[in-house]
Design a protein around this motif. Structure first.
Motif, PDB file in Angstrom:
ATOM      1  N   LYS A  79     -36.670  31.020  -0.502  1.00 55.69           N
ATOM      2  CA  LYS A  79     -37.166  32.389  -0.353  1.00 55.69           C
ATOM      3  C   LYS A  79     -37.397  33.065  -1.699  1.00 55.69           C
ATOM      4  CE  LYS A  79     -33.122  35.320   0.589  1.00 55.69           C
ATOM      5  NZ  LYS A  79     -32.302  35.881   1.676  1.00 55.69           N
ATOM      6  N   ALA A  82     -41.052  33.205  -2.850  1.00 56.53           N
ATOM      7  CA  ALA A  82     -41.970  34.188  -2.270  1.00 56.53           C
ATOM      8  C   ALA A  82     -42.015  35.457  -3.117  1.00 56.53           C
ATOM      9  CB  ALA A  82     -41.525  34.527  -0.856  1.00 56.53           C
ATOM     10  N   GLU A  88     -38.739  37.776   0.777  1.00 55.22           N
ATOM     11  CA  GLU A  88     -37.783  37.731  -0.320  1.00 55.22           C
ATOM     12  C   GLU A  88     -36.652  38.743  -0.104  1.00 55.22           C
ATOM     13  OE1 GLU A  88     -35.977  38.360  -4.108  1.00 55.22           O
ATOM     14  OE2 GLU A  88     -37.362  39.822  -3.268  1.00 55.22           O
ATOM     15  N   THR A 239     -43.364  28.703  -0.434  1.00 52.50           N
ATOM     16  CA  THR A 239     -41.976  28.868   0.027  1.00 52.50           C
ATOM     17  C   THR A 239     -41.682  27.904   1.169  1.00 52.50           C
ATOM     18  OG1 THR A 239     -41.972  31.205  -0.550  1.00 52.50           O
ATOM     19  CG2 THR A 239     -40.371  30.509   1.113  1.00 52.50           C
TER      20      THR A 239
END
Ligand code: MN
Length: 763
Positions: A79, A82, A88, A239
């Motif tokens: 994450k 991102a 995020e 991601t």
């Protein structure tokens, strides 16, 4: 080394046209065999015992811990790739590992509704012979976001990667993120404007988008030209791929350490283990019987800027009957749900069933053993043609959550009645908030880029009350057990909207002996935008949940927007401007510090795109949770705290709670215990005075039903339920003791009728 070797072997084996499944089977054959053996034996994969777990319990747990830990770790690491705050900051992503047949083995935290949806997408590829064409090989990357194949709404994009070992498919890994924009008619991820599939945005139907771990150029070009927020789209995809590849490596390492046979045994047994675990929970926490409940949500489209056939006010209907069987089997029947509609709130069977698992992981199965075992232990009845099982490919789904969240709220109540009866009072939950408003829109942002916004402040709504304490305020959303409202500073970078205030919203929580968690509100001012539009979405005319055992539902929403303000001039002249919350909309305060050409404060909480100029205001109001128990039983000290902490307005403390309130010279509220108890005795007498016998009330309601004295939206809703279910119709007729010739049909209503039955949907 071994991956290269396996690729060679696999290429050879595919050249020979050999299937990629186990024991020389095709995936389709494996899927059929798995269904057959599981159905006939009542055990997943026919496993009447768990030999691997029983012989090697420590090794079994070690493999589970490695997989689960690795999958959660992959999510946490990926994450950070991102840039989208939805991924995020809010954690709107999830990774799941599957068997070759697409049964889920283990999942990460996050938006775990997609355990089911990505499984459905893989099953679709298997059933449509993707093994032959376009082929499934090591290093391939597939993408899906088509709702009717396997998704909730088009903005949840799936990346799916096969995992091979020595030429044989040993599993799949899927990753999903909720993207900011999906190229629908209006900007944002979950548009309100769409009324059909063809407005719903870019749809990718289980497409091979990469080979040899590399995305195809044509895919990269086409997909980036199809959405507004290209930069976020690209990083979201990286991601998903990063997480999938981390999990693929993890699985291959476990296979190297433990051997492929042990891995194969493990993935089968862990699902059967999950099935048994679910049944144990049902037997331990629930009581056999039938539990019936219902919820509704408003669809106020009559005056919206949508095609003429979609312009009607209606209501969505979700009656549920939960059956807990003696043997621990768990069944949910949605008989009586009404027809799908020309709006973006339709759902698919996999969305409703998978969503129920998200909810269950927060109550009945609160552990990390969420896999398809629970699915094999339960049964869902979803009426064909209804909003949760459309019989038509044309349906729009961009804001499925409008009603999914409300349709699940009654299921908390069903479970909670069980917990209450069993004495697990702390497990009781009066329901979940309607997770709105969604601030969405787009245009050109403060950096001169084409942009869309989709605030996920809605990840932090009020939670329902329990039977021993209040619900948690501004804390959670049913669809993401790890939700977070995000930092204002990050939202201000992502959106050309400055924060003028962020406050607890009084009176949003459902009242009760224990109140629901309160919602909150953010006042946003448009700044630095061009060609900018926004819209509202959420329940407004109706409370979409219901309190439990005397508790009140949470408040329904409303909308506040202001256009053509004088805030720019006020800032230049250093005059006060609106800040803080719209704490009592009946006695508005913003207007004291602002002039505006237009101020709207009304119950129409669903709108389509409206133009916003810089210095215009938009209030993002996030809902509260429902309450538990009679408000007259609430402790006066708790009411006093509510008043002083901004959860409750004084006149409602008096009206609903019977509190006798005074204020000291420092403005601190005091609730007088003795006077409150006297006032409550009076209120109880007033209640007795107002009450009439249920039989008498039913008689007067019956007259209204016979004469069809109900608003068109109520009649339209029931007509849509009657049309789909004879059983529901018969039960309604019997319950209200209606004349046999009484009928209510969709054709007799004064609403646009458009939705001819089609012969066949494309497969
Ligand atoms: Mn989503």
């Amino acid at each position: 080394m071994s991956i290269n070797l396996s690729k060679k072997q696999q290429a050879l084996s595919q050249l020979k046209g050999n299937p990629i499944g186990w024991e020389g089977k095709t995936l389709k054959q494996m899927r059929q065999d798995m269904d057959e053996v599981s159905r006939s034996t009542g055990h997943y994969a026919g496993l009447e015992t768990l030999p691997f777990k029983e012989a090697n319990p420590i090794r079994y747990e070690k493999i589970f811990a490695k997989l689960r830990g690795g999958v959660v770790h992959a999510r946490e690491t990926a994450k950070k790739v991102a840039a989208s705050p939805i991924v995020e900051q809010e954690g709107e992503l999830c990774f799941t590992l599957y068997t070759p047949e697409a049964d889920s083995v283990v999942t990460s935290t996050g938006i775990i509704i997609h355990v089911g949806t990505m499984g459905a997408a893989i099953k679709y590829m298997i059933n449509n012979d993707y093994e032959q064409n376009p082929g499934i090989a090591d290093g391939d990357i597939f993408c899906n976001n088509d709702c009717q194949i396997g998704n909730v709404h088009p903005c949840d994009i799936h990346t799916i990667v096969p995992i091979f070992w020595e030429g044989e498919l040993i599993g799949w890994v899927g990753g999903v993120t909720h993207v900011i924009d999906v190229g629908a008619t209006s900007p944002g991820s979950m548009s309100v404007g769409p009324v059909s599939r063809y407005d719903d945005g870019y749809q990718v139907a289980c497409r091979k988008v990469g080979q040899d771990d590399t995305l195809s150029k044509d895919w990269l070009i086409e997909s980036q030209r199809s959405v507004r927020t290209t930069k976020y789209w690209v990083l979201d995809e990286k991601t998903r791929i990063a997480g999938c590849h981390m999990i693929r490596d993890l699985v291959l390492n476990i296979v190297k350490e433990e051997g492929v046979d042990a891995y194969k045994d493990f993935v089968r047994e862990v699902i059967e283990d999950g099935r048994r675990g679910f049944i144990n929970q049902v037997k331990t926490l629930l009581i056999p019987g039938k539990y019936r409940q219902v919820s509704f949500v408003d669809v106020p489209y009559k005056n919206l800027n949508v095609p003429p056939y979609a312009r009607l006010d209606t209501i969505m209907h979700a009656p549920t009957e939960v059956t807990v069987h003696n043997n621990g089997k768990f069944e949910i029947d949605f008989d009586g749900a009404n027809r799908w509609g020309w709006h973006s709130y339709n759902a698919t069977p996999v969305a409703i069933t998978s969503g129920i698992w998200v909810m269950m992981s927060q109550t009945l199965i609160p552990n990390d053993r969420v896999n398809d075992g629970a699915y094999y232990a339960s049964q869902f009845d979803l009426p064909y043609g209804s909003w949760l099982h459309p019989d038509d490919i044309r349906t729009a789904h961009s804001y499925s959550w409008h009603f999914l969240v409300s349709a699940w709220s009654p299921i908390w109540r069903a479970l909670s009645r069980n917990y209450f009866a069993r004495g697990y009072l702390e497990e009781v939950n009066a329901g979940n908030a309607n997770t709105s408003n969604w601030l969405q829109g787009g245009g050109i942002n403060q950096f001169g880029e084409i942009h869309a916004v989709n605030s996920f402040e809605s990840s932090a709504e009020g939670v329902g009350a329990s039977a021993v304490k209040d619900g948690i305020s501004h804390a959670a959303a049913i669809w993401n057990p790890e939700g977070d409202m995000g930092d204002m500073e990050i939202w201000e970078l992502a959106e050309p909207l400055l924060y003028l205030g962020r406050n607890i919203k009084p009176n949003t929580a459902g009242y009760g002996k224990y109140r629901g968690g309160s919602g909150y509100e953010s006042l946003r001012m448009v700044y630095g935008a061009k060609d900018w539009t926004m819209y509202f979405m959420g329940n407004g005319y109706m409370a979409s949940d219901c309190g439990l055992m005397g508790g009140y539902p949470a408040a329904s929403g409303y909308r506040f927007e202001a256009h053509g303000t004088d805030i720019k001039e006020r800032i230049e002249q250093r005059l006060p401007i609106p800040t803080g919350g719209d704490s009592d909309p009946d006695y508005p305060e913003y207007e004291e510090n602002m002039d505006a050409k237009e101020i709207i404060r009304d119950k129409q909480s669903i709108t389509t795109e409206t133009v916003y100029e810089n210095y215009d205001l938009y209030l993002n109001y996030l809902r509260g949770g429902p309450g538990f128990g009679d408000p007259l039983e609430r402790k006066p000290s708790m009411i006093q705290d509510d008043l002083n902490e901004g959860h409750l307005l004084p006149r409602y403390a008096e009206k609903v709670y019977g509190a006798v309130v005074t204020q000291n010279d420092k403005g601190h509220y005091l609730v007088d215990e003795e006077k409150t108890s006297l006032r409550r005795a009076e209120i109880r007498k007033e209640r007795l005075h107002k009450a009439i016998p249920a039989q008498q009330w039913m008689e007067s309601e019956r007259e209204k039903i016979i004469n069809k004295e109900a608003s068109v939206q109520v009649r339209h809703m029931y007509a849509g339920s009657f049309a789909l279910s004879e059983r529901f119709n018969a039960e309604f007729t019997e319950f209200w003791n209606l004349p046999v010739e009484w009928k209510l049909t969709e054709d007799e209503l004064e609403v646009p009728v458009f939705g001819a039955k089609i012969n066949k949907n494309p497969s």
